[in-house]
Design a protein around this motif. Sequence first.
Motif, PDB file in Angstrom:
ATOM      1  N   GLU A  26     -29.195  15.799 -14.130  1.00  0.00           N
ATOM      2  CA  GLU A  26     -29.091  15.891 -12.671  1.00  0.00           C
ATOM      3  C   GLU A  26     -27.719  15.404 -12.200  1.00  0.00           C
ATOM      4  OE1 GLU A  26     -32.389  13.803 -10.944  1.00  0.00           O
ATOM      5  OE2 GLU A  26     -33.857  15.161 -11.840  1.00  0.00           O
ATOM      6  N   ASP A  27     -27.067  14.548 -13.007  1.00  0.00           N
ATOM      7  CA  ASP A  27     -25.769  13.982 -12.642  1.00  0.00           C
ATOM      8  C   ASP A  27     -24.603  14.584 -13.425  1.00  0.00           C
ATOM      9  OD1 ASP A  27     -26.953  12.141 -10.832  1.00  0.00           O
ATOM     10  OD2 ASP A  27     -27.445  10.810 -12.500  1.00  0.00           O
ATOM     11  N   LEU A  28     -24.872  15.093 -14.608  1.00  0.00           N
ATOM     12  CA  LEU A  28     -23.832  15.670 -15.453  1.00  0.00           C
ATOM     13  C   LEU A  28     -24.203  17.110 -15.812  1.00  0.00           C
ATOM     14  CD1 LEU A  28     -23.317  12.725 -17.995  1.00  0.00           C
ATOM     15  CD2 LEU A  28     -21.886  13.278 -16.029  1.00  0.00           C
ATOM     16  N   PRO A  29     -23.199  17.961 -16.027  1.00  0.00           N
ATOM     17  CA  PRO A  29     -23.489  19.356 -16.398  1.00  0.00           C
ATOM     18  C   PRO A  29     -23.878  19.467 -17.869  1.00  0.00           C
ATOM     19  CG  PRO A  29     -21.129  19.009 -16.296  1.00  0.00           C
ATOM     20  CD  PRO A  29     -21.775  17.716 -15.865  1.00  0.00           C
ATOM     21  N   VAL A  30     -25.131  19.156 -18.167  1.00  0.00           N
ATOM     22  CA  VAL A  30     -25.622  19.147 -19.543  1.00  0.00           C
ATOM     23  C   VAL A  30     -26.696  20.213 -19.705  1.00  0.00           C
ATOM     24  CG1 VAL A  30     -26.816  17.791 -21.304  1.00  0.00           C
ATOM     25  CG2 VAL A  30     -25.207  16.673 -19.767  1.00  0.00           C
ATOM     26  N   GLU A  31     -26.536  21.019 -20.746  1.00  0.00           N
ATOM     27  CA  GLU A  31     -27.579  21.974 -21.122  1.00  0.00           C
ATOM     28  C   GLU A  31     -28.036  21.593 -22.516  1.00  0.00           C
ATOM     29  OE1 GLU A  31     -27.111  26.128 -20.547  1.00  0.00           O
ATOM     30  OE2 GLU A  31     -25.760  25.818 -18.847  1.00  0.00           O
ATOM     31  N   ALA A  32     -29.334  21.382 -22.663  1.00  0.00           N
ATOM     32  CA  ALA A  32     -29.873  20.918 -23.939  1.00  0.00           C
ATOM     33  C   ALA A  32     -30.738  21.981 -24.597  1.00  0.00           C
ATOM     34  CB  ALA A  32     -30.688  19.650 -23.731  1.00  0.00           C
ATOM     35  N   GLU A  33     -30.523  22.134 -25.874  1.00  0.00           N
ATOM     36  CA  GLU A  33     -31.395  22.956 -26.699  1.00  0.00           C
ATOM     37  C   GLU A  33     -32.344  21.984 -27.395  1.00  0.00           C
ATOM     38  OE1 GLU A  33     -31.207  25.988 -30.532  1.00  0.00           O
ATOM     39  OE2 GLU A  33     -29.346  25.243 -29.665  1.00  0.00           O
ATOM     40  N   ILE A  34     -33.636  22.154 -27.174  1.00  0.00           N
ATOM     41  CA  ILE A  34     -34.638  21.275 -27.762  1.00  0.00           C
ATOM     42  C   ILE A  34     -35.128  21.927 -29.047  1.00  0.00           C
ATOM     43  CG2 ILE A  34     -36.776  20.029 -27.379  1.00  0.00           C
ATOM     44  CD1 ILE A  34     -34.440  19.421 -25.360  1.00  0.00           C
ATOM     45  N   ILE A  35     -35.010  21.205 -30.160  1.00  0.00           N
ATOM     46  CA  ILE A  35     -35.350  21.764 -31.460  1.00  0.00           C
ATOM     47  C   ILE A  35     -36.412  20.901 -32.128  1.00  0.00           C
ATOM     48  CG2 ILE A  35     -34.466  22.369 -33.742  1.00  0.00           C
ATOM     49  CD1 ILE A  35     -31.688  22.634 -32.319  1.00  0.00           C
ATOM     50  N   ASP A  36     -37.517  21.526 -32.490  1.00  0.00           N
ATOM     51  CA  ASP A  36     -38.604  20.846 -33.199  1.00  0.00           C
ATOM     52  C   ASP A  36     -38.257  20.807 -34.690  1.00  0.00           C
ATOM     53  OD1 ASP A  36     -40.937  19.951 -34.383  1.00  0.00           O
ATOM     54  OD2 ASP A  36     -42.234  21.378 -33.358  1.00  0.00           O
ATOM     55  N   ILE A  37     -38.084  19.607 -35.226  1.00  0.00           N
ATOM     56  CA  ILE A  37     -37.670  19.488 -36.629  1.00  0.00           C
ATOM     57  C   ILE A  37     -38.735  19.990 -37.594  1.00  0.00           C
ATOM     58  CG2 ILE A  37     -36.087  17.584 -36.180  1.00  0.00           C
ATOM     59  CD1 ILE A  37     -38.224  15.755 -37.582  1.00  0.00           C
ATOM     60  N   GLU A  38     -39.967  20.084 -37.129  1.00  0.00           N
ATOM     61  CA  GLU A  38     -41.038  20.549 -38.005  1.00  0.00           C
ATOM     62  C   GLU A  38     -41.024  22.071 -38.181  1.00  0.00           C
ATOM     63  OE1 GLU A  38     -44.557  18.645 -36.467  1.00  0.00           O
ATOM     64  OE2 GLU A  38     -44.017  16.774 -37.462  1.00  0.00           O
ATOM     65  N   SER A  39     -40.144  22.750 -37.450  1.00  0.00           N
ATOM     66  CA  SER A  39     -40.038  24.202 -37.595  1.00  0.00           C
ATOM     67  C   SER A  39     -39.102  24.599 -38.735  1.00  0.00           C
ATOM     68  CB  SER A  39     -39.538  24.824 -36.289  1.00  0.00           C
ATOM     69  OG  SER A  39     -38.206  24.405 -36.029  1.00  0.00           O
ATOM     70  N   ASP A  40     -38.408  23.616 -39.317  1.00  0.00           N
ATOM     71  CA  ASP A  40     -37.424  23.889 -40.364  1.00  0.00           C
ATOM     72  C   ASP A  40     -37.468  22.749 -41.382  1.00  0.00           C
ATOM     73  OD1 ASP A  40     -34.915  23.753 -41.800  1.00  0.00           O
ATOM     74  OD2 ASP A  40     -34.070  25.142 -40.343  1.00  0.00           O
ATOM     75  N   ASP A  41     -37.788  23.074 -42.629  1.00  0.00           N
ATOM     76  CA  ASP A  41     -37.910  22.041 -43.664  1.00  0.00           C
ATOM     77  C   ASP A  41     -36.623  21.232 -43.831  1.00  0.00           C
ATOM     78  OD1 ASP A  41     -40.538  22.680 -44.180  1.00  0.00           O
ATOM     79  OD2 ASP A  41     -40.069  24.003 -45.862  1.00  0.00           O
ATOM     80  N   ARG A  42     -35.475  21.903 -43.739  1.00  0.00           N
ATOM     81  CA  ARG A  42     -34.201  21.213 -43.896  1.00  0.00           C
ATOM     82  C   ARG A  42     -33.988  20.191 -42.772  1.00  0.00           C
ATOM     83  NH1 ARG A  42     -29.380  21.540 -41.763  1.00  0.00           N
ATOM     84  NH2 ARG A  42     -29.911  23.342 -40.501  1.00  0.00           N
ATOM     85  N   LEU A  43     -34.283  20.590 -41.533  1.00  0.00           N
ATOM     86  CA  LEU A  43     -34.155  19.673 -40.402  1.00  0.00           C
ATOM     87  C   LEU A  43     -35.154  18.532 -40.501  1.00  0.00           C
ATOM     88  CD1 LEU A  43     -33.666  22.119 -37.399  1.00  0.00           C
ATOM     89  CD2 LEU A  43     -31.936  20.680 -38.504  1.00  0.00           C
ATOM     90  N   HIS A  44     -36.359  18.845 -40.938  1.00  0.00           N
ATOM     91  CA  HIS A  44     -37.379  17.815 -41.078  1.00  0.00           C
ATOM     92  C   HIS A  44     -36.928  16.759 -42.071  1.00  0.00           C
ATOM     93  CE1 HIS A  44     -41.220  15.984 -42.312  1.00  0.00           C
ATOM     94  NE2 HIS A  44     -41.506  16.132 -41.023  1.00  0.00           N
ATOM     95  N   GLU A  45     -36.420  17.186 -43.198  1.00  0.00           N
ATOM     96  CA  GLU A  45     -35.958  16.242 -44.219  1.00  0.00           C
ATOM     97  C   GLU A  45     -34.753  15.432 -43.720  1.00  0.00           C
ATOM     98  OE1 GLU A  45     -34.054  16.375 -48.671  1.00  0.00           O
ATOM     99  OE2 GLU A  45     -35.546  17.889 -48.145  1.00  0.00           O
ATOM    100  N   LYS A  46     -33.863  16.082 -42.986  1.00  0.00           N
ATOM    101  CA  LYS A  46     -32.638  15.427 -42.522  1.00  0.00           C
ATOM    102  C   LYS A  46     -32.903  14.390 -41.430  1.00  0.00           C
ATOM    103  CE  LYS A  46     -28.076  16.638 -40.697  1.00  0.00           C
ATOM    104  NZ  LYS A  46     -27.201  17.749 -40.317  1.00  0.00           N
ATOM    105  N   TYR A  47     -33.808  14.711 -40.488  1.00  0.00           N
ATOM    106  CA  TYR A  47     -33.975  13.884 -39.295  1.00  0.00           C
ATOM    107  C   TYR A  47     -35.308  13.162 -39.162  1.00  0.00           C
ATOM    108  CZ  TYR A  47     -29.763  16.130 -37.474  1.00  0.00           C
ATOM    109  OH  TYR A  47     -28.483  16.570 -37.288  1.00  0.00           O
ATOM    110  N   MET A  48     -36.216  13.287 -40.133  1.00  0.00           N
ATOM    111  CA  MET A  48     -37.573  12.778 -39.921  1.00  0.00           C
ATOM    112  C   MET A  48     -37.628  11.275 -39.646  1.00  0.00           C
ATOM    113  SD  MET A  48     -39.412  13.036 -43.565  1.00  0.00           S
ATOM    114  CE  MET A  48     -38.875  12.160 -44.982  1.00  0.00           C
ATOM    115  N   LEU A  49     -36.689  10.499 -40.147  1.00  0.00           N
ATOM    116  CA  LEU A  49     -36.698   9.059 -39.905  1.00  0.00           C
ATOM    117  C   LEU A  49     -35.801   8.655 -38.746  1.00  0.00           C
ATOM    118  CD1 LEU A  49     -36.617   7.764 -43.579  1.00  0.00           C
ATOM    119  CD2 LEU A  49     -38.599   8.006 -42.066  1.00  0.00           C
TER     120      LEU A  49
END
Length: 76
Positions: A26-49
């Motif tokens: 609301e204060d800064l021009p930010v656009e966020a892509e929300i990504i579910d780590i459980e949709s990708d095994d590589r992302l899940h392993e990288k970010y699960m902790l």
Amino acid sequence: MNVKLYVREDCPLCEEALLNLRLVSEDLPVEAEIIDIESDDRLHEKYMLMIPVLEKDGEVLLYGNIGYADLMDALS
């Protein structure tokens, strides 16, 4: 500015980070892509902790307990 927020379902810290990111946008021009780590095994392993994880241009800016002030500092 475009950022990615890595999350997963049933994650209270993720829900809080998402809420704070919406408030910051609301204060800064930010656009966020929300990504579910459980949709990708590589992302899940990288970010699960680490989730939630905020990333910009391939660089991790914040992870874990992401508050409003942290987001403002990282994105300003």
